[in-house]
Design an enzyme around this catalytic site. Sequence first.
Site, PDB file in Angstrom:
ATOM      1  N   HIS A  88      -3.840 128.642  56.991  1.00  0.00           N
ATOM      2  CA  HIS A  88      -3.120 130.300  56.207  1.00  0.00           C
ATOM      3  C   HIS A  88      -1.476 130.141  56.835  1.00  0.00           C
ATOM      4  O   HIS A  88      -1.307 129.540  58.356  1.00  0.00           O
ATOM      5  CB  HIS A  88      -4.123 130.989  56.734  1.00  0.00           C
ATOM      6  CG  HIS A  88      -4.277 131.678  58.505  1.00  0.00           C
ATOM      7  ND1 HIS A  88      -5.260 130.567  58.806  1.00  0.00           N
ATOM      8  CD2 HIS A  88      -3.752 132.566  58.878  1.00  0.00           C
ATOM      9  CE1 HIS A  88      -4.834 131.331  60.472  1.00  0.00           C
ATOM     10  NE2 HIS A  88      -4.739 132.175  60.410  1.00  0.00           N
ATOM     11  N   HIS A 128       0.015 131.898  59.225  1.00  0.00           N
ATOM     12  CA  HIS A 128      -0.003 132.924  60.328  1.00  0.00           C
ATOM     13  C   HIS A 128       0.733 131.830  61.839  1.00  0.00           C
ATOM     14  O   HIS A 128       0.530 130.748  61.070  1.00  0.00           O
ATOM     15  CB  HIS A 128      -1.514 133.236  61.114  1.00  0.00           C
ATOM     16  CG  HIS A 128      -1.766 134.827  60.493  1.00  0.00           C
ATOM     17  ND1 HIS A 128      -3.247 134.990  60.333  1.00  0.00           N
ATOM     18  CD2 HIS A 128      -1.142 135.912  60.385  1.00  0.00           C
ATOM     19  CE1 HIS A 128      -3.528 136.289  60.185  1.00  0.00           C
ATOM     20  NE2 HIS A 128      -2.048 136.648  59.672  1.00  0.00           N
ATOM     21  N   ASP A 133       0.942 130.706  64.469  1.00  0.00           N
ATOM     22  CA  ASP A 133       0.797 130.025  65.147  1.00  0.00           C
ATOM     23  C   ASP A 133      -0.751 129.165  64.663  1.00  0.00           C
ATOM     24  O   ASP A 133      -1.478 128.727  65.294  1.00  0.00           O
ATOM     25  CB  ASP A 133      -1.180 130.704  66.154  1.00  0.00           C
ATOM     26  CG  ASP A 133      -1.805 131.847  65.003  1.00  0.00           C
ATOM     27  OD1 ASP A 133      -2.085 132.531  64.772  1.00  0.00           O
ATOM     28  OD2 ASP A 133      -3.064 131.537  65.896  1.00  0.00           O
ATOM     29  N   HIS A 134      -0.158 128.469  63.591  1.00  0.00           N
ATOM     30  CA  HIS A 134      -1.113 127.629  62.277  1.00  0.00           C
ATOM     31  C   HIS A 134       0.531 126.899  62.634  1.00  0.00           C
ATOM     32  O   HIS A 134      -0.147 125.764  61.439  1.00  0.00           O
ATOM     33  CB  HIS A 134      -2.518 128.182  61.703  1.00  0.00           C
ATOM     34  CG  HIS A 134      -3.090 129.160  62.318  1.00  0.00           C
ATOM     35  ND1 HIS A 134      -4.719 128.317  62.524  1.00  0.00           N
ATOM     36  CD2 HIS A 134      -2.986 129.782  62.905  1.00  0.00           C
ATOM     37  CE1 HIS A 134      -5.514 129.106  63.065  1.00  0.00           C
ATOM     38  NE2 HIS A 134      -4.713 130.327  63.572  1.00  0.00           N
ATOM     39  N   HIS A 167      -9.415 137.085  57.288  1.00  0.00           N
ATOM     40  CA  HIS A 167      -8.921 137.108  57.870  1.00  0.00           C
ATOM     41  C   HIS A 167      -7.065 137.675  56.792  1.00  0.00           C
ATOM     42  O   HIS A 167      -6.923 138.212  58.176  1.00  0.00           O
ATOM     43  CB  HIS A 167      -8.700 135.668  58.718  1.00  0.00           C
ATOM     44  CG  HIS A 167      -7.749 135.760  59.384  1.00  0.00           C
ATOM     45  ND1 HIS A 167      -8.023 136.411  60.705  1.00  0.00           N
ATOM     46  CD2 HIS A 167      -6.797 134.553  60.376  1.00  0.00           C
ATOM     47  CE1 HIS A 167      -6.648 135.485  61.379  1.00  0.00           C
ATOM     48  NE2 HIS A 167      -6.502 135.532  61.008  1.00  0.00           N
ATOM     49  N   ASP A 176      -9.149 130.317  60.469  1.00  0.00           N
ATOM     50  CA  ASP A 176      -9.584 132.624  61.241  1.00  0.00           C
ATOM     51  C   ASP A 176     -10.805 132.044  60.589  1.00  0.00           C
ATOM     52  O   ASP A 176     -10.787 133.514  60.787  1.00  0.00           O
ATOM     53  CB  ASP A 176      -8.626 132.521  61.746  1.00  0.00           C
ATOM     54  CG  ASP A 176      -7.366 132.153  62.614  1.00  0.00           C
ATOM     55  OD1 ASP A 176      -7.766 131.025  63.508  1.00  0.00           O
ATOM     56  OD2 ASP A 176      -6.782 132.850  62.978  1.00  0.00           O
ATOM     57  N   HIS A 192      -9.676 128.454  67.065  1.00  0.00           N
ATOM     58  CA  HIS A 192      -9.306 129.242  68.387  1.00  0.00           C
ATOM     59  C   HIS A 192     -10.728 128.803  69.211  1.00  0.00           C
ATOM     60  O   HIS A 192     -11.343 128.965  68.883  1.00  0.00           O
ATOM     61  CB  HIS A 192      -9.067 131.136  68.775  1.00  0.00           C
ATOM     62  CG  HIS A 192      -8.101 131.218  67.813  1.00  0.00           C
ATOM     63  ND1 HIS A 192      -7.076 130.730  68.546  1.00  0.00           N
ATOM     64  CD2 HIS A 192      -7.739 131.430  66.498  1.00  0.00           C
ATOM     65  CE1 HIS A 192      -5.611 131.568  67.259  1.00  0.00           C
ATOM     66  NE2 HIS A 192      -6.203 131.118  66.016  1.00  0.00           N
TER      67      HIS A 192
HETATM   68 FE    FE Z   1      -5.081 131.691  63.906  1.00  0.00          FE
HETATM   69 ZN    ZN Z   2      -4.551 133.930  62.015  1.00  0.00          ZN
END
Ligand code: FE
Ligand code: ZN
Length: 255
Positions: free
Chosen positions: A56, A58, A60-61, A114, A133, A171
């Site tokens: 996805h 975001h 942080d990915h 999410h 996530d 995570h």
């Molecule tokens: Fe994440």
């Molecule tokens: Zn995420």
Amino acid sequence: MPLDILTIPCLADNYAFLAHDPDTGDTALIDAPEAAPILAALAETGWKLTDVLITHHHYDHVDGLQDILTEHPARVTGASADAHRLPALDVQVAEGDQVTVGSETGAIIDVSGHTVGHIAFHFPASKAVFTADSLMALGCGRVFEGTKPQMHESLQKLAALPDDTRVYSGHEYTAANGKFALTIDPENTELISRLREVADKRASDIPTVPSLLSEELATNPFLRAHDPAIQTHLGMEGANATDVFKEIRTRKDNF
Ligand code: FE
Ligand code: ZN
């Protein structure tokens, strides 16, 4: 031979994964939170990066992707629904499509909730699913874009995979998720003993990801909205599982 899968801690609490086919040498990276630890893992293993699979959009990915591709050009696959907000994709996929890593085939599962457009990658021959996530160890991602019923439906698809599937989530939230899970399912002895194992692992800085789907089915409250003990504890005996899920997710948002 099944994929060799390496878990790479990134940023404060993210995980990226390298999935390596020992027969062909092909290697896929699943998510790119940060370049440095992933580049170090590639250097250490000597694995040749052929693919990047993105779950996805975001940051942080995906934030490490460009620096990784500069050193290791690879084919980048992500959701067609999110092509407008993902890094440049070579291959766009949607539920029902397949990806290949070396000689292994993976199925795309839409796990929106999410985010709308979040996908999971399921490699049945290796008994592995990369969920980022969506389904997490003892938890699930916060519902930012989709609806809670949509997240419930997404998790039900993952719950239907074979019990011995390993769940590679995005995570290290397991200890905090576990504290919340106990407030929903306090009498669950499997949950209580799992929490002890989680605490021991974290005390030694060992990742609690991946987990086994069978343990998630037994202890993750977000997969247990149908469970009579949970329904009774919430004062929702006989309610439909989607409503119970919504209640559990709302409680977690306020926890
Ligand atoms: Fe994440
Ligand atoms: Zn995420």
